[in-house]
Design a protein around this motif. Structure first.
Motif, short mmCIF file in Angstrom:
data_model
loop_
_atom_site.label_atom_id
_atom_site.label_comp_id
_atom_site.label_asym_id
_atom_site.label_seq_id
_atom_site.Cartn_x
_atom_site.Cartn_y
_atom_site.Cartn_z
N SER A 87 6.44 1.35 4.43
CA SER A 87 7.41 0.29 4.13
C SER A 87 7.03 -0.46 2.86
N ASN A 88 5.73 -0.77 2.71
CA ASN A 88 5.31 -1.69 1.64
C ASN A 88 4.58 -1.01 0.49
N GLY A 89 4.38 0.28 0.57
CA GLY A 89 3.64 0.94 -0.51
C GLY A 89 2.15 0.98 -0.21
N ILE A 90 1.46 1.86 -0.89
CA ILE A 90 0.01 2.01 -0.68
C ILE A 90 -0.70 0.92 -1.48
N SER A 91 -1.45 0.09 -0.78
CA SER A 91 -2.14 -1.02 -1.46
C SER A 91 -3.52 -0.56 -1.90
N ILE A 92 -4.10 -1.35 -2.79
CA ILE A 92 -5.45 -1.03 -3.30
C ILE A 92 -6.46 -1.11 -2.16
N TYR A 93 -6.20 -2.01 -1.20
CA TYR A 93 -7.14 -2.15 -0.07
C TYR A 93 -7.17 -0.86 0.74
N GLN A 94 -6.01 -0.26 0.88
CA GLN A 94 -5.94 0.98 1.67
C GLN A 94 -6.68 2.10 0.95
N VAL A 95 -6.51 2.17 -0.35
CA VAL A 95 -7.21 3.20 -1.13
C VAL A 95 -8.71 3.01 -1.00
N LEU A 96 -9.14 1.76 -1.12
CA LEU A 96 -10.58 1.48 -1.00
C LEU A 96 -11.07 1.81 0.41
N LEU A 97 -10.27 1.47 1.38
CA LEU A 97 -10.66 1.75 2.77
C LEU A 97 -10.79 3.24 3.00
N LEU A 98 -9.82 4.00 2.50
CA LEU A 98 -9.86 5.45 2.70
C LEU A 98 -11.06 6.06 1.99
N SER A 99 -11.29 5.63 0.78
CA SER A 99 -12.43 6.19 0.03
C SER A 99 -13.74 5.84 0.72
N GLY A 100 -13.84 4.55 1.07
CA GLY A 100 -15.08 4.09 1.72
C GLY A 100 -15.32 4.79 3.05
#
Lengths: 204, 495
Positions: free
Chosen positions: A175-188
């Motif tokens: 709904s809201n787009g992929i946020s930078i927090y999500q990218v960081l969470l996935l990478s981490g």
């Protein structure tokens, strides 16, 4: 590494995990239209369906990936192998990723045939992100604890937490787009999974 | 037997899964239930609070069990308008499993809906489709409740409740007509409205008719009910046109913020004795958690033997399969129910103290009674299901299986207020501190439901014993797997 050996590794890992990952995910996708309703949805409702229902396939697709080596007595066998176990874990995650993407695209195709209107490619990527977030949370818990059931439980609790509006908004990628927090969470979490995957074998 | 029971309890307590279950229950109690209790205790002077003691006995007006003409008219008008809107867009919503599903009707079904609408309104097909007045608006995003406009929420409207959740009150919505006139005083959008707003809407529709807004219902209320029943059958279970949903929306319900009536006041203090209402609300809060999470505990307990490769040692033991399975099951159930019984103690003490200070008689055992009657059967069934699947398949399939049950087994909107029980409801909902009388009216069905669920659980445990016994003897092997002890044998306890 020779190509033949690589293909052998890919094939054997796929066969090892296909029953506990792909079959339950496909079954879940068959159940979703029965309970949620996937016909003639507009963009907003399609996004809701994808991130609340389809994202659940992250549980069977990612959480049990380390289960084969979590049985007792496997640590010696895994440790003595020259081929790094972390690469095997990364390979399994990649295979699951590819299969998850295929399942999401197939389900989106089904939704489009059912009259839903939404940007398929954009939503597919975002749904993959949500699915991975859910799956990686459980996989990380499974790797840390050495117990797949713990991974399922953590994933489920994470899913419930995301339903709370104030917390879940950041991770409602469809709904809201992929946020930078999500990218960081996935990478981490991906890096942490690979790090702890060896420890999970030793712990079992 | 006690030492084996204690051993299984200790094994469960050492499992991280058990503590995640405790944490989940703690979160629900901490973030949802406790704030509700504290909020209710803080506003005892509010006429809408269940604690309210009206001076001179002046409580809220009792909602008659027989709806009056204004309420019936409001229901007929509102439901017919919604049906018209659904017909125009050919999109009908219903809630078979607690999630909304949208149905697109076939031509034959749309023709049937058209016949019903014509009978209800006396309008022609053109008039119903909106072609006569040039609207024909089928935009799903707008929700025209009356006239040709829509309800909008302007920035800055809405508020935050005590739990930190953003809430939108009915008066925050602003009605904007489609004909360019200025926004009007907001109406209650036909949702969970109080009786006064319903009466105002009915009255205003008579004194201030708007263009394209007047809708004369051409049938009696009894015929309207029959038509709605047919429409609900066409759409699916729990559509907006089912009688349960219509009464929920148009005749009011206990979940809305309305002044307590004398009957509700009496039920709370004499029937529930204060703590009973909060015990019911506590069970409602944790019902979703207990529908799924306890399954993890029993799965982990049963798979430990396989994970540690202990089956070769445990299978040949002289202990009977019945004893083994029943003790493990009992240990898992007891450990799962322990936090459920312990967590509301704090709120119980707070409520008992309030009652003591105010000279009110409270029921000290209410939480135990409700937890054992409402929550325990659900826990028994879900654990029994997981036990059977795990014993049969010896993997984590039970988790996915109970997960599916959690998805489909949650009750729909019409059961939220409580009192509406079916024989095979997995969990009992009662999302309000009122409604003791409603529960007592249907206590028989509730009792049968809990008994049926418990009996089903015990039957599944019996089946698990049979399956486990066969496995110990080397039977029920899937694929090419060998039995754990590699040969068929007759156990000494079963000779």
């Amino acid at each position: 590494m020779e190509t033949g050996n690589l293909l052998t590794i890919i094939g054997s890992n796929f066969r090892l995990n296909v029953k506990r990952t792909l079959f339950p995910a496909i079954l879940l996708l068959f159940v979703i239209p029965l309970i949620y309703g996937t016909s003639s949805l507009d963009s907003m409702k399609s996004a809701d369906c994808l991130e609340r229902m389809v994202a659940l396939i992250g549980l069977p697709m990612f959480v049990p990936l380390l289960m084969p080596e979590q049985g007792g007595g496997m640590d010696a066998i895994v440790t003595l192998r020259p081929f790094p176990y972390r690469i095997i874990a990364a390979l399994r995650i990649t295979l699951s990723l590819v299969c998850t993407a295929a399942l999401i695209l197939a389900f989106e195709g089904y939704m489009r045939i059912g009259g839903c209107t939404f940007p398929a490619s954009v939503f597919a990527l975002r749904t993959l992100a949500v699915t991975m977030t859910l799956g990686f949370a459980g996989l990380l818990a499974s790797a840390v604890s050495g117990n797949t059931a713990v991974g399922f439980l953590v994933s489920f609790c994470w899913y419930c937490v995301l339903q709370v509006e104030s917390i879940g908004a950041v991770f409602k990628s469809v709904s809201n787009g992929i946020s930078i927090y999500q990218v960081l969470l996935l990478s981490g979490s991906g890096a942490a999974i690979l790090f702890f995957s060896v420890k999970s074998v030793r712990k079992s | 037997m006690m030492s084996l029971f204690e051993m299984e309890c200790k094994k469960t307590a050492r499992s991280i899964l058990y503590w995640v279950l405790v944490l989940a229950l703690l979160s629900v109690v901490f973030f949802q239930y406790d704030p509700a209790v504290e909020s209710e205790l803080r506003r005892t002077g509010d006429p809408a609070s269940v604690f309210y003691n009206a001076p001179g006995g002046n409580y809220g007006a009792e909602r008659s069990s027989v709806p009056d003409e204004a309420m019936e008219q409001a229901m007929m008008t509102g439901a017919t308008k919604l049906l018209m809107y659904n017909y125009r867009s050919n999109s009908y919503q219903y809630y078979p499993f607690g999630y909304v599903k949208e149905k697109t009707m076939s031509e034959k079904e749309q023709a049937a809906i058209l016949r019903y609408l014509t009978e209800l309104t006396g309008l022609t097909e053109q008039g119903l489709a909106g072609a006569a007045d040039g609207t024909g608006n089928t935009n799903i995003e707008d929700i025209p409740i009356s006239g040709d406009g829509a309800f909008i929420l302007e920035p800055g409207k809405g508020s935050t409740n005590e739990n930190g959740q953003f809430v939108i009150e009915p008066e925050d919505w602003q009605y904007v007509p489609n004909d360019g006139t200025s926004p009007e005083t907001p109406e209650v959008p036909g949702g969970l409205s109080d009786r006064q707003a319903v009466e105002d809407e009915a009255a205003s529709s008579e004194t201030l008719p708007r263009a394209n807004d007047s809708l004369e219902i051409q049938v009696s209320f009894e015929r309207f009910k029959e038509i709605m029943e047919e429409v609900d059958r066409l759409i699916g279970h729990n559509s907006y046109f089912s009688w349960t949903m219509l009464t929920l929306y148009y005749f009011g319900n206990d979940m809305e913020e309305a002044p307590v009536t004398e009957r509700q006041h009496r039920e709370f203090y004499e029937g529930d004795r204060v703590t009973g209402a909060f015990a019911r609300y506590y069970c409602d809060s944790i019902s979703s958690v207990v529908l799924f999470l306890p399954a993890f505990g029993i799965v982990d307990l049963m798979l430990r033997d396989k994970r540690c490769k202990m089956q070769g040692l445990t299978y040949p033991r002289t202990i009977s399969s019945a004893k083994m399975i029943c003790i493990r099951y009992a240990a898992a159930v007891c450990m799962a129910m322990l936090p459920v019984l312990v967590l509301p103690v704090k709120s119980l003490l707070v409520l008992m103290r309030y009652c003591t200070v105010n000279g009110v008689q409270a029921d000290g055992l209410a939480f135990i009674k409700y937890t054992l009657a409402w929550i325990l059967p659900t826990v028994l069934l879900m654990m029994a299901l997981s036990l059977l699947v795990t014993v049969l398949l010896e993997n984590h399939t039970a988790i996915l299986f109970t997960g599916l049950i959690w998805l489909v087994g949650r009750p729909s909107i019409d059961k939220l207020a409580g009192g509406n029980y079916d024989l095979f409801d997995l969990i009992i909902r009662h999302n309000t501190l009122k409604g003791y009388g409603r529960m007592m009216e249907n206590i028989q069905m509730l009792a049968w439901n809990r008994i049926a669920i418990s009996l089903a659980a015990f039957a599944l445990v019996g089946l698990s014993v049979l399956v486990y016994g066969r496995k110990r003897k080397g039977g029920l092997i899937f694929g090419n797997r060998k039995p754990a002890h590699n040969h068929r044998l007759k156990l000494s306890s079963e000779r």
